[in-house]
Design an enzyme around this catalytic site. Structure first.
Site, short mmCIF file in Angstrom:
data_model
loop_
_atom_site.label_atom_id
_atom_site.label_comp_id
_atom_site.label_asym_id
_atom_site.label_seq_id
_atom_site.Cartn_x
_atom_site.Cartn_y
_atom_site.Cartn_z
CB ILE A 1 -1.22 -0.10 1.19
CG1 ILE A 1 -1.25 1.35 0.98
CG2 ILE A 1 -0.24 -0.43 2.10
CD1 ILE A 1 -2.75 1.15 2.65
CB THR A 2 1.11 4.14 -2.33
OG1 THR A 2 -0.06 4.38 -2.53
CG2 THR A 2 1.66 2.97 -3.21
N GLY A 3 1.16 5.14 0.54
CA GLY A 3 0.18 6.80 1.31
C GLY A 3 -0.50 5.90 2.83
CB ALA A 4 -0.03 2.54 4.79
CE1 TYR B 1 -6.81 14.49 -5.00
CE2 TYR B 1 -8.98 15.23 -4.87
CZ TYR B 1 -8.49 14.58 -4.55
OH TYR B 1 -8.12 13.66 -4.46
N GLY C 1 -4.62 9.42 6.84
CA GLY C 1 -6.01 9.13 6.27
C GLY C 1 -6.30 7.58 6.00
N1 LIG Z 1 -9.97 12.80 2.27
C1 LIG Z 1 -10.99 12.97 0.81
O1 LIG Z 1 -11.76 13.67 0.51
C2 LIG Z 1 -10.60 12.31 -0.84
C3 LIG Z 1 -11.35 12.07 -1.49
C4 LIG Z 1 -11.50 11.84 -2.34
C5 LIG Z 1 -10.49 11.08 -2.82
N2 LIG Z 1 -9.08 10.99 -2.00
C6 LIG Z 1 -7.82 10.09 -2.30
O2 LIG Z 1 -7.91 8.90 -1.12
C7 LIG Z 1 -6.40 9.12 -1.10
C8 LIG Z 1 -5.33 9.16 0.09
O3 LIG Z 1 -5.85 10.85 0.56
P1 LIG Z 1 -6.25 11.78 2.31
O4 LIG Z 1 -6.96 11.81 2.31
O5 LIG Z 1 -6.54 9.73 3.28
O6 LIG Z 1 -5.02 12.00 1.94
P2 LIG Z 1 -3.76 12.23 2.95
O7 LIG Z 1 -4.49 12.01 4.66
O8 LIG Z 1 -2.95 14.06 2.75
O9 LIG Z 1 -2.96 10.82 2.71
C9 LIG Z 1 -1.92 11.03 2.29
C10 LIG Z 1 -1.17 9.79 1.78
O10 LIG Z 1 0.32 10.16 0.97
C11 LIG Z 1 0.97 9.87 1.00
N3 LIG Z 1 2.09 11.04 0.37
C12 LIG Z 1 1.59 12.29 -0.08
N4 LIG Z 1 2.42 12.90 -0.76
C13 LIG Z 1 3.61 11.06 -1.21
C14 LIG Z 1 4.89 11.22 -1.67
N5 LIG Z 1 5.18 12.04 -2.71
N6 LIG Z 1 5.67 9.91 -0.97
C15 LIG Z 1 4.79 9.48 -0.69
N7 LIG Z 1 3.85 10.00 -0.01
C16 LIG Z 1 3.20 10.65 -0.42
C17 LIG Z 1 1.05 10.45 2.28
O11 LIG Z 1 2.81 9.99 3.19
P3 LIG Z 1 2.79 11.49 4.12
O12 LIG Z 1 2.41 10.75 5.44
O13 LIG Z 1 4.51 11.30 4.58
O14 LIG Z 1 2.64 13.00 4.48
C18 LIG Z 1 -0.22 10.33 3.17
O15 LIG Z 1 0.71 8.55 3.51
C19 LIG Z 1 -5.68 10.25 -1.72
O16 LIG Z 1 -5.55 9.18 -3.13
C20 LIG Z 1 -6.75 11.28 -2.34
O17 LIG Z 1 -6.49 11.66 -3.51
C21 LIG Z 1 -9.49 11.63 -1.03
#
Ligand SMILES: NC(=O)c1ccc[n+]([C@@H]2O[C@H](COP(=O)([O-])OP(=O)(O)OC[C@H]3O[C@@H](n4cnc5c(N)ncnc54)[C@H](OP(=O)(O)O)[C@@H]3O)[C@@H](O)[C@H]2O)c1
Length: 283
Positions: free
Chosen positions: A8-11, A164, A14
């Site tokens: 998994i990426t981004g674990a 985005y 969130g």
């Molecule tokens: N939140 C929403 O309402 C929503 C809605 C639609 C879609 N999404 C999608 O859901 C997914 C997860 O988002 P989230 O809302 O959970 O966001 P989040 O809380 O900001 O988490 C993002 C994750 O991605 C990692 N990441 C970002 N840039 C990176 C990089 N350069 N290299 C490696 N890891 C990186 C972060 O790492 P760090 O912990 O190191 O920062 C974190 O683990 C995303 O694809 C987003 O587009 C979210």
């Protein structure tokens, strides 16, 4: 999920964090591709606290394609099997940033990096019976009707929602094209919108609005655990075994916008991406 191998990426935050904890609790053996070792170690401890197996941690900065290549090499050197690849990491920037490779960061992190990682890990996915690829996209794909090849690097005009949305449209087109190429090869690929979820997405940006807005919206948004449900469903459920190339919302198959169903657009994006990355998919 017992003893299924999931990367998994981004674990570390969130939705990805909530997804990892639940998958580990269900018995999956996780590999966390993370850029922040401290956050990864903390997550590893939390995973073992909920009874999960200690995850493997591989450093990967998705804003650096060399780092993605090294991470994939490390994985391949240590694993013979991968049952699920969950491309979850994502970023939203309110100002234009450029990666180590010179690409606009939102598109590079949200599309180029998972495209490359998936391609590099495809050999091991193809060897693992019934493997799945799950891409976390977004309803934000609705913001952008076409890729806009005349300004892919957003040099002329930068818009937070536009960049985005473009990257999230790319996730769906990538899913469609890869599903076509993988047809009959025993690996499925699907994508999803997790809902509007209260996470740290976008909070790294400076400016009062990006700090205050998440707090104001929090009561109306899903929790990360609720937002993780569709990812977990696509990783685990028998109901979607054999389903491929589809877009899911609230664990249900849905049609994305009509421009996200365009196979010609998917082919064009595929060729563009392979050219930019200097990488041919091993298909
Ligand atoms: N939140 C929403 O309402 C929503 C809605 C639609 C879609 N999404 C999608 O859901 C997914 C997860 O988002 P989230 O809302 O959970 O966001 P989040 O809380 O900001 O988490 C993002 C994750 O991605 C990692 N990441 C970002 N840039 C990176 C990089 N350069 N290299 C490696 N890891 C990186 C972060 O790492 P760090 O912990 O190191 O920062 C974190 O683990 C995303 O694809 C987003 O587009 C979210």
């Amino acid at each position: 999920m017992k003893d299924r191998y999931i990367a998994i990426t981004g674990a570390t935050a969130g939705i990805g964090r909530a997804t990892s904890l639940e998958l580990a609790r269900r018995g999956a053996r996780l590999t966390l591709f993370c850029r922040n070792r401290e956050k990864a170690s903390k997550l590893s401890r939390d995973i073992t606290t909920v009874g999960g197996a200690e995850p493997a941690i591989i450093h990967m900065d998705m804003a650096d394609l060399g780092s993605v290549r090294r991470a994939a090499e490390t994985f391949l050197a240590n694993h013979k099997r991968l049952d699920v690849l969950l491309n979850n990491a994502g970023v939203v920037n309110t100002t234009r940033k450029v990666t180590a490779d010179g690409y606009e960061e939102t598109f590079a992190v949200n599309h180029f990096a998972p495209f490359l990682l998936t391609g590099l890990l495809l050999p091991v996915l193809l060897r693992s019976e019934g493997a799945r690829i799950v891409n976390v996209s977004s309803a934000a794909h609705a913001f952008v009707k076409d890729m806009g090849y005349d300004d892919m690097q957003a040099e002329r005009k930068y818009g937070t929602f536009h960049e985005y949305g473009r990257s999230k449209l790319a996730n769906i087109l990538f899913t469609r094209r890869l599903a076509r190429d993988l047809h009959g090869r025993g690996v499925t690929v699907n994508c999803l919108h997790p809902g509007a979820v209260s996470t740290s997405l976008g909070t790294q940006n400076s400016g009062l609005l990006s700090r205050v807005l998440p707090l104001l919206l929090k009561p109306f948004f899903l929790t990360p655990e609720q937002g993780a449900k569709t990812s977990i469903y696509l990783c685990c459920s028998d109901a979607v075994a054999g389903v491929s190339g589809q877009y899911f919302v609230k664990c249900k198959q849905r049609q994305p916008k009509i421009w996200a169903q365009d196979d010609e657009a998917a082919d064009k994006l595929w060729d563009y991406t392979e050219r930019c990355l200097g990488f041919r998919y091993p298909l």
